[in-house]
Scaffold this motif. Structure first.
Motif, PDB file in Angstrom:
ATOM      1  N   GLN A  49      86.577  43.866  21.981  1.00  0.00           N
ATOM      2  CA  GLN A  49      86.264  43.674  23.631  1.00  0.00           C
ATOM      3  C   GLN A  49      86.542  44.838  24.558  1.00  0.00           C
ATOM      4  O   GLN A  49      85.675  45.177  25.341  1.00  0.00           O
ATOM      5  CB  GLN A  49      87.023  42.457  24.266  1.00  0.00           C
ATOM      6  N   ARG A  74      77.493  41.268  29.272  1.00  0.00           N
ATOM      7  CA  ARG A  74      78.748  41.550  29.647  1.00  0.00           C
ATOM      8  C   ARG A  74      79.574  40.185  29.930  1.00  0.00           C
ATOM      9  O   ARG A  74      80.743  39.990  29.108  1.00  0.00           O
ATOM     10  CB  ARG A  74      78.736  42.251  31.098  1.00  0.00           C
ATOM     11  N   ILE A 122      80.553  39.289  26.084  1.00  0.00           N
ATOM     12  CA  ILE A 122      81.637  40.031  25.531  1.00  0.00           C
ATOM     13  C   ILE A 122      82.924  39.321  25.961  1.00  0.00           C
ATOM     14  O   ILE A 122      83.973  38.993  25.065  1.00  0.00           O
ATOM     15  CB  ILE A 122      81.666  41.571  26.280  1.00  0.00           C
ATOM     16  N   GLU A 123      82.956  38.403  27.080  1.00  0.00           N
ATOM     17  CA  GLU A 123      84.067  37.910  27.425  1.00  0.00           C
ATOM     18  C   GLU A 123      84.339  36.637  26.667  1.00  0.00           C
ATOM     19  O   GLU A 123      85.292  36.032  26.176  1.00  0.00           O
ATOM     20  CB  GLU A 123      84.268  37.776  29.090  1.00  0.00           C
ATOM     21  N   ARG A 125      83.433  46.644  26.516  1.00  0.00           N
ATOM     22  CA  ARG A 125      83.532  46.768  28.191  1.00  0.00           C
ATOM     23  C   ARG A 125      83.266  48.230  28.630  1.00  0.00           C
ATOM     24  O   ARG A 125      82.701  48.218  29.633  1.00  0.00           O
ATOM     25  CB  ARG A 125      84.881  46.365  28.671  1.00  0.00           C
ATOM     26  N   GLU A 126      83.351  49.188  27.600  1.00  0.00           N
ATOM     27  CA  GLU A 126      82.948  50.802  28.180  1.00  0.00           C
ATOM     28  C   GLU A 126      81.458  50.885  28.113  1.00  0.00           C
ATOM     29  O   GLU A 126      81.081  51.751  28.344  1.00  0.00           O
ATOM     30  CB  GLU A 126      83.691  51.533  27.138  1.00  0.00           C
TER      31      GLU A 126
END
Ligand code: HAM
Length: 421
Positions: free
Chosen positions: A182, A195, A198-199, A186-187
């Protein structure tokens, strides 16, 4: 044609092709029946929550692909999108895990439903043969299942498939990896939906097919570097057992399956002749699923093989299955009296276990012989008034074309002898 067609994303199985599907189903299940797996059948629909909890709230299967319905009584049901959650639910409900020795080994075969975008090899109604080994943590069990699937495909004559193998870690090491991944993701420069993913489920981002995403994934932390010692040792043992059995596999650290219940071993059988829908089968270990659906801790492993895609893979490789003829004997009566007599002969043959069929509908000799040819029968029995007057029927060998008169009382026995030769 009628006013109606098979719904979008579905197709009918009709003769003669349907025989191939049956044979494939049989062949996929055969190694399981021979290895201690018992047959289980569960309903085509279940409580929606079984799948949202079991398969995972964030998966495509649950968020986009489930056929859900509310019954008149107000129950929320879903047509089953897969078999594992149902089979485990049924095993727990029947207390199979308490009855005898673990693991409980089960196999199944049936229809599954996913509201997917249809294309070749991807349907909204499809068919799987599956196996689940419930309640044991033993690398030999993971290896057994992979070996049996390999055996099933090979027995069918498939060669151009590969086995992709990975370990997804367990509840100790996966969270550590997840955090690291993660942090990396996130970068990156990604769209909103990705996005969000990702979480919720960062491992799925690794599976993104788009090249602009794949390009950015170079240098992403890999799970292998995060596996705890227990997971590493377990995975090594699975790999060693496969190698010892002569089953070739490829390590694929990017293999992330579309269902959330997996832990440790995951694998997929991919066929190189199928284009984008290349997975002919897949599975893995799901040590936490039982607890996720309210049961006791029961580490388990299983797979499901796609029947539709296996048939496509056979076609892609040009493999012709040797299907036994469905009809051995075809009876052709000429006239009313012969019809009654030969119908009796056919009935007798069938009772004796000989596959026999009959020219129905008084279509005359020519039409009836066409049906006999089309049936693939090895022998035809023909009788007309003159034959009956002489107490015989004509037995025709469809391969050699040879025809002999056989006394009526001996016909069933003679046919049995000829077929046994
Ligand atoms: P799955 O990978 O979702 O796994 O499906 C297994 C196989 O079913 C696929 O490899 C594919 O051949 C076939 N399949 C899936 N979706 C479709 C579709 N829309 N059209 C045609 N074929 C399809 C499972 O279902 C897990 N329950 C496997 C498992 C058992 N894991 C542990 N135990």
């Amino acid at each position: 044609m009628s006013t109606f067609k098979a719904p979008k994303g579905t197709y009918d199985l009709t003769p003669p092709d349907s025989a191939k599907y049956l044979a494939v189903r049989e062949a996929l299940a055969a190694p399981l029946k021979n290895s201690g797996y018992g047959y289980i059948e569960t309903p085509g629909f279940e409580d929606v929550a079984l799948f949202s909890r079991g398969v995972g709230e964030s998966t495509d299967i649950v968020t986009k692909e489930m056929y859900t319905l509310t019954t008149k009584g107000g129950s929320q049901l879903a047509l089953r999108p897969e078999g594992t959650a149902s089979v485990l639910r049924a095993a727990l409900e029947a207390n199979l895990h308490k009855l005898g020795n673990l693991p409980v080994k089960l196999w199944y075969s049936g229809s599954y439903y996913r509201y997917e975008r249809p294309q070749k090899g991807r349907y909204r109604h499809f068919s799987q043969v599956g196996a689940e080994a419930i309640g044991a943590e033993d690398p030999a069990l993971d290896a057994e299942l992979i070996i049996l699937a390999d055996q099933a495909y090979r027995t069918l004559g498939l060669r151009n498939f590969r086995i992709l193998l990975n370990s997804l870690g367990d509840k100790e090491c996966r969270p550590v990896y997840r955090d690291a991944l993660q942090g990396f993701l996130r970068e990156l420069d990604l769209d909103e939906e990705t996005r969000r993913r990702i979480e919720i489920n960062p491992l799925r981002v690794l599976d993104d097919k788009r090249s602009e995403v794949q390009k950015q994934l170079v240098g992403a932390p890999v799970l292998r570097d995060y596996l705890c010692d227990a997971c590493k040792a377990y995975h090594e043992e699975v790999r060693d057992l496969l190698s010892a059995a002569g089953v070739a596999y490829e390590d694929d650290e990017k293999l992330v399956r579309g269902l959330d219940y997996y832990t440790r071993t995951t694998f997929e059988f991919v066929h190189d002749g199928l284009g984008s829908q290349s997975a002919v089968g897949g599975g893995g270990r799901y040590d936490g699923l039982s607890e996720m659906i309210g049961g006791p801790a029961l580490p388990s492993v299983g797979w499901a093989l796609g029947v539709d895609r296996t048939v496509l893979a056979l076609e892609a490789e040009g493999v012709e299955l040797e299907l036994p003829a469905t009809t051995s004997v075809f009876a052709v009566p000429l006239g009313e009296e012969a019809r009654r007599v030969l119908f009796g002969v056919v009935t007798q043959l069938r009772r004796d276990g000989v596959a026999a069929d009959f020219a129905y509908g008084n279509r005359g000799l020519k039409g009836a012989m066409k049906s006999a040819n089309r049936s693939g029968a090895r022998f035809t029995v023909v009788a007309g008034e003159r034959d009956l007057a002489e107490g015989v029927v004509q037995l025709k060998d469809m391969e050699s074309g040879e025809q002999t008169a056989v006394p009526l009382p001996e016909i069933a026995g003679t046919i049995r002898e000829c077929l046994a030769r």
